[in-house]
Write an enzyme that holds these catalytic residues in place. Sequence first.
Site, short mmCIF file in Angstrom:
data_model
loop_
_atom_site.label_atom_id
_atom_site.label_comp_id
_atom_site.label_asym_id
_atom_site.label_seq_id
_atom_site.Cartn_x
_atom_site.Cartn_y
_atom_site.Cartn_z
CG ASP A 89 -6.57 -1.93 -4.41
OD1 ASP A 89 -7.00 -0.83 -3.83
OD2 ASP A 89 -5.51 -2.55 -4.17
CG HIS A 97 -5.85 -1.82 -0.61
ND1 HIS A 97 -5.02 -1.34 -1.45
CD2 HIS A 97 -5.43 -1.45 0.51
CE1 HIS A 97 -3.88 -0.74 -0.78
NE2 HIS A 97 -4.17 -0.42 0.49
CB SER A 137 -0.84 -0.13 1.27
OG SER A 137 -2.05 0.95 1.14
#
Length: 312
Positions: free
Chosen positions: A253, A283, A158
């Site tokens: 995502d 995600h 991320s």
Amino acid sequence: MPLDPLAKRLLVMMAAVAPNDRSRPSAEARRQALAKLMQFARADAAAATGTDGVLPGLGGDIRYRLYDPANHSTEHLPGFVFFHGGGMVAGSLDTHDLICAALAKTSGCRLVSVDYRLAPEHKFPAAIEDAVAATRFVSEQGASLGIDAARLVVGGDSAGATLAAVVCQQSLRDSGPAIVAQCLICPVLDFEDTSPSREAFAENHLLDRATLEADLADYLPEGTDLADPRISPLRSVKFAGLPTAIIHTAEFDPMRDEGNAYAGKLVAAGVAVEHICHDGMIHNFHAMGAILPQARLVLDLIGEQIRRALGN
């Protein structure tokens, strides 16, 4: 492919307990939420264990945790500098402890998890300064950690993948540490434009628009250019010469399109890339191995990819 049934069940459960007020969440609320989510990470009894230390940075000492997959062997192993996710606001050595231990074990690397400074207490570019300093330290002092600095990987998940991409770009531009490979997991790579996936999955797909906007507002000083490659690495003008890339994105995502586009730009620039967009996934799926079987598999796969990139 439709949303994975187990991922869908998780999202329904999270929606049921989510607050009705969808105004901007506080930094503390985001930190607590990520810590709870990361409790679903894969637990692996055979994973490497970590030892804490500090390294020097521009803003003072930077904490790190070193994971040794070889049970304290004296052999110098490849190094993996890892930056945790959390929007530059949340996350810690502890939230990503199981993920880092598993990646050290599957990759065969001594992994250095970096506790970089977080916003809003420390705004841009503090996190980048710490990421660069940590990578330089491992490159220059790796022998003291049992790391072969000639076999160095930089990665993260991320927002941590944002830092990894920026470190690789700056290292190339400034003739910095030699990095063999970059590992980007569900990377956040572009705030200058709104992609179709950011629009399609802006709500009810784990990482929502309100959280992203709050993270960005806390991280960036007012008036910062979102096209700055240190914020949006996809907006860089130079990709040729970057390290081999291992990129994992997820079909559902919000960040899917920018991760896929980054892989495409690297390939077009002649960089070796292993890229997988995981069907049906959301995600941060890689960090939910206690719930999602695909998450358990992807950490093993990433380890295999890193070994290949290092010639192991």
